[in-house]
Design an enzyme around this catalytic site. Structure first.
Site, PDB file in Angstrom:
ATOM      1  N   GLN A  11       0.840  -1.198   0.000  1.00  0.00           N
ATOM      2  CA  GLN A  11       0.000   0.000   0.000  1.00  0.00           C
ATOM      3  C   GLN A  11       0.877   1.250   0.000  1.00  0.00           C
ATOM      4  O   GLN A  11       1.888   1.315   0.699  1.00  0.00           O
ATOM      5  CB  GLN A  11      -0.900   0.023   1.229  1.00  0.00           C
ATOM      6  CG  GLN A  11      -2.043  -0.973   1.167  1.00  0.00           C
ATOM      7  CD  GLN A  11      -3.043  -0.762   2.291  1.00  0.00           C
ATOM      8  OE1 GLN A  11      -2.688  -0.421   3.409  1.00  0.00           O
ATOM      9  NE2 GLN A  11      -4.314  -0.967   1.992  1.00  0.00           N
ATOM     10  N   ARG A  36     -15.146  -7.912   8.237  1.00  0.00           N
ATOM     11  CA  ARG A  36     -15.717  -9.038   8.989  1.00  0.00           C
ATOM     12  C   ARG A  36     -16.346 -10.072   8.050  1.00  0.00           C
ATOM     13  O   ARG A  36     -17.516 -10.424   8.162  1.00  0.00           O
ATOM     14  CB  ARG A  36     -16.712  -8.547  10.033  1.00  0.00           C
ATOM     15  CG  ARG A  36     -17.002  -9.596  11.115  1.00  0.00           C
ATOM     16  CD  ARG A  36     -17.402  -8.948  12.414  1.00  0.00           C
ATOM     17  NE  ARG A  36     -18.123  -9.805  13.306  1.00  0.00           N
ATOM     18  CZ  ARG A  36     -17.582 -10.763  14.074  1.00  0.00           C
ATOM     19  NH1 ARG A  36     -16.272 -10.980  14.045  1.00  0.00           N
ATOM     20  NH2 ARG A  36     -18.321 -11.501  14.867  1.00  0.00           N
ATOM     21  N   CYS A  40     -10.785 -15.560  14.595  1.00  0.00           N
ATOM     22  CA  CYS A  40     -10.717 -14.182  15.081  1.00  0.00           C
ATOM     23  C   CYS A  40     -11.991 -13.942  15.876  1.00  0.00           C
ATOM     24  O   CYS A  40     -13.092 -14.238  15.406  1.00  0.00           O
ATOM     25  CB  CYS A  40     -10.632 -13.214  13.903  1.00  0.00           C
ATOM     26  SG  CYS A  40     -10.933 -11.482  14.345  1.00  0.00           S
ATOM     27  N   GLU A  93      -9.436 -30.268  34.796  1.00  0.00           N
ATOM     28  CA  GLU A  93     -10.427 -29.207  34.966  1.00  0.00           C
ATOM     29  C   GLU A  93     -11.429 -29.638  36.020  1.00  0.00           C
ATOM     30  O   GLU A  93     -11.983 -30.736  35.968  1.00  0.00           O
ATOM     31  CB  GLU A  93     -11.132 -28.923  33.641  1.00  0.00           C
ATOM     32  CG  GLU A  93     -12.443 -28.171  33.732  1.00  0.00           C
ATOM     33  CD  GLU A  93     -12.318 -26.803  34.409  1.00  0.00           C
ATOM     34  OE1 GLU A  93     -13.269 -26.422  35.131  1.00  0.00           O
ATOM     35  OE2 GLU A  93     -11.281 -26.123  34.227  1.00  0.00           O
ATOM     36  N   ARG A 128      -8.280   1.138  -2.123  1.00  0.00           N
ATOM     37  CA  ARG A 128      -9.021   0.735  -0.931  1.00  0.00           C
ATOM     38  C   ARG A 128     -10.122   1.769  -0.724  1.00  0.00           C
ATOM     39  O   ARG A 128      -9.836   2.962  -0.517  1.00  0.00           O
ATOM     40  CB  ARG A 128      -8.077   0.688   0.262  1.00  0.00           C
ATOM     41  CG  ARG A 128      -8.696   0.168   1.551  1.00  0.00           C
ATOM     42  CD  ARG A 128      -8.832  -1.326   1.559  1.00  0.00           C
ATOM     43  NE  ARG A 128      -8.897  -1.858   2.924  1.00  0.00           N
ATOM     44  CZ  ARG A 128      -9.370  -3.046   3.221  1.00  0.00           C
ATOM     45  NH1 ARG A 128      -9.805  -3.850   2.270  1.00  0.00           N
ATOM     46  NH2 ARG A 128      -9.396  -3.469   4.471  1.00  0.00           N
ATOM     47  N   CYS A 152      -2.006 -10.339  17.895  1.00  0.00           N
ATOM     48  CA  CYS A 152      -3.332 -10.943  17.898  1.00  0.00           C
ATOM     49  C   CYS A 152      -3.624 -11.525  19.265  1.00  0.00           C
ATOM     50  O   CYS A 152      -2.762 -12.192  19.863  1.00  0.00           O
ATOM     51  CB  CYS A 152      -3.416 -12.036  16.836  1.00  0.00           C
ATOM     52  SG  CYS A 152      -4.994 -12.918  16.802  1.00  0.00           S
ATOM     53  N   LYS A 162     -21.395 -12.929  20.825  1.00  0.00           N
ATOM     54  CA  LYS A 162     -20.016 -13.352  21.084  1.00  0.00           C
ATOM     55  C   LYS A 162     -19.843 -14.852  20.855  1.00  0.00           C
ATOM     56  O   LYS A 162     -19.074 -15.519  21.554  1.00  0.00           O
ATOM     57  CB  LYS A 162     -19.597 -12.965  22.512  1.00  0.00           C
ATOM     58  CG  LYS A 162     -19.552 -11.462  22.740  1.00  0.00           C
ATOM     59  CD  LYS A 162     -18.870 -11.080  24.034  1.00  0.00           C
ATOM     60  CE  LYS A 162     -17.373 -11.180  23.937  1.00  0.00           C
ATOM     61  NZ  LYS A 162     -16.689 -10.630  25.130  1.00  0.00           N
ATOM     62  N   TYR A 192      -9.048   8.696   5.826  1.00  0.00           N
ATOM     63  CA  TYR A 192      -7.690   9.190   5.578  1.00  0.00           C
ATOM     64  C   TYR A 192      -7.726  10.305   4.537  1.00  0.00           C
ATOM     65  O   TYR A 192      -8.797  10.682   4.022  1.00  0.00           O
ATOM     66  CB  TYR A 192      -6.778   8.038   5.167  1.00  0.00           C
ATOM     67  CG  TYR A 192      -6.486   7.093   6.304  1.00  0.00           C
ATOM     68  CD1 TYR A 192      -5.745   7.521   7.405  1.00  0.00           C
ATOM     69  CD2 TYR A 192      -6.971   5.792   6.302  1.00  0.00           C
ATOM     70  CE1 TYR A 192      -5.494   6.678   8.468  1.00  0.00           C
ATOM     71  CE2 TYR A 192      -6.722   4.937   7.364  1.00  0.00           C
ATOM     72  CZ  TYR A 192      -5.988   5.389   8.447  1.00  0.00           C
ATOM     73  OH  TYR A 192      -5.738   4.548   9.506  1.00  0.00           O
ATOM     74  N   ARG A 231      -7.779  -9.266   9.987  1.00  0.00           N
ATOM     75  CA  ARG A 231      -7.627  -9.811  11.337  1.00  0.00           C
ATOM     76  C   ARG A 231      -7.727 -11.330  11.351  1.00  0.00           C
ATOM     77  O   ARG A 231      -7.044 -11.999  12.132  1.00  0.00           O
ATOM     78  CB  ARG A 231      -8.674  -9.189  12.260  1.00  0.00           C
ATOM     79  CG  ARG A 231      -8.457  -7.687  12.503  1.00  0.00           C
ATOM     80  CD  ARG A 231      -9.622  -7.051  13.227  1.00  0.00           C
ATOM     81  NE  ARG A 231     -10.842  -7.131  12.437  1.00  0.00           N
ATOM     82  CZ  ARG A 231     -12.053  -6.833  12.902  1.00  0.00           C
ATOM     83  NH1 ARG A 231     -12.195  -6.451  14.166  1.00  0.00           N
ATOM     84  NH2 ARG A 231     -13.112  -6.916  12.125  1.00  0.00           N
TER      85      ARG A 231
END
Length: 660
Positions: free
Chosen positions: A110, A312, A358, A427, A225, A377, A445, A177, A335
């Protein structure tokens, strides 16, 4: 039988001659550790990009925030030389491209025109408020300064071609940007040829591609982009559903697509949002996967050049279907590629369930960067330091006992077993997962459930002996006599010492999410940290009347810092769900059907059919002191050492286990 992921593994041609072997693109990320002091690719950088090429990504982007591709990001006259040390960069670039070529991967670095109002001190198209301090405004670039910036971008592209790169991506008409600011009438108030009508506001983008093509040739690929819609109502005011758009509407975004194609851009990498609506720019777990697809599909219909889609999109079946139906041409995973460099390879092998997910937490990547920490990460401790922080070979094989089956315990057990140790994981509860289980109970989640399942499959594949329902005392551990024990005992909710706290309608947050069905209309959540706010949101989305009681002046201000995009979206979702926020207020008593609060205005009583305690966690009692003199190495990791997050749990466990 047809393979459902087959559309992801067909070639795609960008421009006239650049063909990528599949539809997987490893998206651009800001990872300073990938570069050395002169802008060259560091050993970690070479290993990072090579890992994603080996993992099957057909196209790989570099980020745009490092010296080798960022053109005078702050002041317009910083330097006439785009690189600090061109020869040093070139040597590492040539080596990188040789490594990528081994696996058939292509790379587009980029090249950026700059930050604009996103960075204090930077110049903008006009005098407009800075994002981080709206009380101050950017100086406006002169026409000569604009020309110099464009010339530097063209010169950088020409240099990158001499290094062996076959194209660039222009960074960026997204995230707000500088190029994005030029393109929006909301931010571009110029009256010269770089302002006014859309054609003029896109003049920078046109002159860049024309300059690059003139110098580098028509076969040199130039991508843009592009954010198709900004989702802002005003400066520093996001629009949760895109209403009252003040920035770029989808209609204007599609018009921009058509013009960019006409100017000579070879493909468009599309997403949405900007800093002011950061939860679109870097979607957190609260945003559903594939939300961008409707916009991207309209862009695909508007132009004939390839549309590469990010935002995503880390669901391979969703991506394959979108490509099959002609909505997009390729998927850009930033990600997700950070979390698992082998993502495409696992899909190709028919093992998509083995992709390390992710989780949309933004803690290890963007969140860490904004806090001035090493960017990587949360769920992949090796990310962005593949060369310097890989698991070390085992020189002495040990019997390792891991106590606790949450994220920290499972990570420690997997890493130790991967290195060759004999590992047993015990456990106390009936199942593995620890705090991942209550956190994953939220509908927003579920990626945490995927992470839990991923760890459990990995434990099995690595031959770890797992014993659930096994609560160990210090003497039990001594009797087992391992060479090393890793204590990952986790944490438990804090219970404030107030009258009535042991009542039948009071539940700690873990029990409320996993242990019982909460009855009643009025829910009061004690604690406005991340756990409390997410718990409140879950109940409010069920249609309950929910109040958050937080002692501090604002919510989401205690505990581990919440990344900006996650906090921004969570606050807007709470407002949409009409959750009442009572900040600067403490719980003083629980009575039958109500709570008593000490508020700034004095004592108050609120109706409460159920009270949920989310006032923080504290580590469970340690066994470490009782292990003194037992003849074994003893380590504590995760919340059992210091209460943190999934990221701190995973990273502390990996750090211990990689050298055990």
């Amino acid at each position: 039988m047809s393979y459902p992921y087959a559309p992801l593994f067909t070639p795609l041609t960008l421009g006239k001659t650049l063909t990528i072997q599949n539809r997987f693109c490893a998206g651009p990320l800001t990872l300073p550790s990938l570069h050395g002091p002169f802008g060259e690719f560091s050993p970690d950088g070479l290993a990072y990009f090579e890992a994603r090429a080996k993992g099957g990504f057909g196209l790989i982007y570099t980020g745009a925030f490092h010296p080798d591709t960022l053109v005078d990001p702050v002041h317009p006259l910083d330097s006439k030389q785009p690189l600090k040390a061109p020869k040093t960069f070139q040597r590492t670039a040539v080596e990188l491209l040789e490594r990528l070529d081994t696996y058939g991967a292509q790379m587009l670095p980029q090249v950026s025109m700059g930050y604009g109002r996103n960075a204090m001190g930077a110049y903008g198209p006009s005098e407009i408020p800075y994002y981080h301090d709206p009380s101050k405004t950017t100086p406006a670039l002169t026409k000569d300064q604009i020309k110099q910036k464009i010339d530097q971008m063209v010169a950088t592209a020409a240099f990158l071609k001499t290094c062996g790169f076959r194209g660039i991506e222009v960074h960026a008409m997204h995230w707000g940007y500088l190029l994005d600011q030029f393109a929006m009438s909301f931010m571009n108030h110029r009256t010269d040829e770089y302002g006014g009508e859309l054609e003029n506001r896109l003049r920078c983008a046109r002159e860049i591609v024309e300059g690059v093509k003139a110098v580098c040739g028509p076969d040199f690929v130039v991508s843009m982009r592009l954010a198709l819609k900004t989702y802002i109502q005003d400066y520093n005011r996001p629009s949760l559903h895109g209403e009252n758009e003040a920035g770029r509407t989808l209609e204007e975004g599609l018009a921009i697509c058509r013009r960019l194609e006409a100017y000579g851009y070879d493909c468009l990498s599309v997403d949405f949002g900007q800093y002011d609506s950061f939860y679109y720019a870097a979607p957190p777990c609260y945003m559903e996967k594939g939300r961008i697809l409707d916009l991207a599909a309209q862009a695909k219909q508007a132009v004939g050049i390839p549309i590469l889609c990010g935002g995503r999109m880390n669901d391979p079946l969703l991506a394959a279907k979108a490509i099959q139906e002609g909505q997009i041409d390729a998927v850009v995973l930033a990600r997700a590629s950070l979390a698992d460099p082998d993502y495409p390879q696992k899909v190709q092998k028919g093992q998509a369930e083995d992709i390390r997910p992710c989780i949309g937490c933004n803690q290890g990547c963007i969140g860490a960067l904004k806090l001035g920490r090493r960017a990587g990460c949360a769920v992949n401790p090796q990310a962005a330091r593949e060369a310097s922080f890989a698991p070390l070979p085992v020189f002495v094989k040990k019997n390792v006992l891991v106590v606790g089956g949450g994220a920290a315990g499972m990570e420690a057990a997997c890493t130790a077993a991967l290195r060759g140790h004999t590992v047993t994981l015990c456990e106390a509860g009936p199942e593995l997962g620890g705090s991942l289980i209550p956190a994953g109970a939220h509908t927003f989640k579920t990626d945490l459930n995927a992470l839990n399942a991923w760890y459990q499959r990995r434990l099995k594949a690595l031959g770890v002996t797992v014993q659930t329902g096994t609560r160990l005392t210090a003497q039990d551990i001594r009797d087992r006599a391992p060479d090393a024990v890793i204590l990952a005992l986790g944490a438990e909710p804090v219970v404030p010492p107030v009258p009535g706290i042991d009542g039948a309608t009071v539940y700690d947050c873990v029990t409320a999410l996993t242990g019982t069905e909460i009855q009643g209309e009025h829910i009061v959540v004690i604690g406005g940290g991340l756990v409390g706010c997410e718990t409140a949101l879950g109940f409010a989305q069920e249609g309950r009347t929910v109040t958050i009681v937080e002692a501090l002046p604002s919510i989401l201000s205690a505990g581990q810092p919440v990344p900006e995009s996650n906090q921004q979206m969570l606050e807007d979702l709470l407002a949409q769900a009409k959750v009442e926020l009572r900040t600067g207020t403490r719980l003083t008593a629980v009575t039958d059907g109500s709570v008593v609060l000490a508020a700034p205005s004095g004592e108050e009583t609120l109706p409460a059919d159920a009270v949920i305690l989310a006032a923080g966690f504290h580590p469970r009692p340690s066994l470490a002191e009782d292990m003194l003199g037992a003849g074994m190495e003893v380590y504590q990791v995760g919340d059992g050492s210091q209460v943190g997050s999934v990221m701190t749990a995973v990273h502390t466990a990996y750090t211990v286990a990689r050298t055990l």
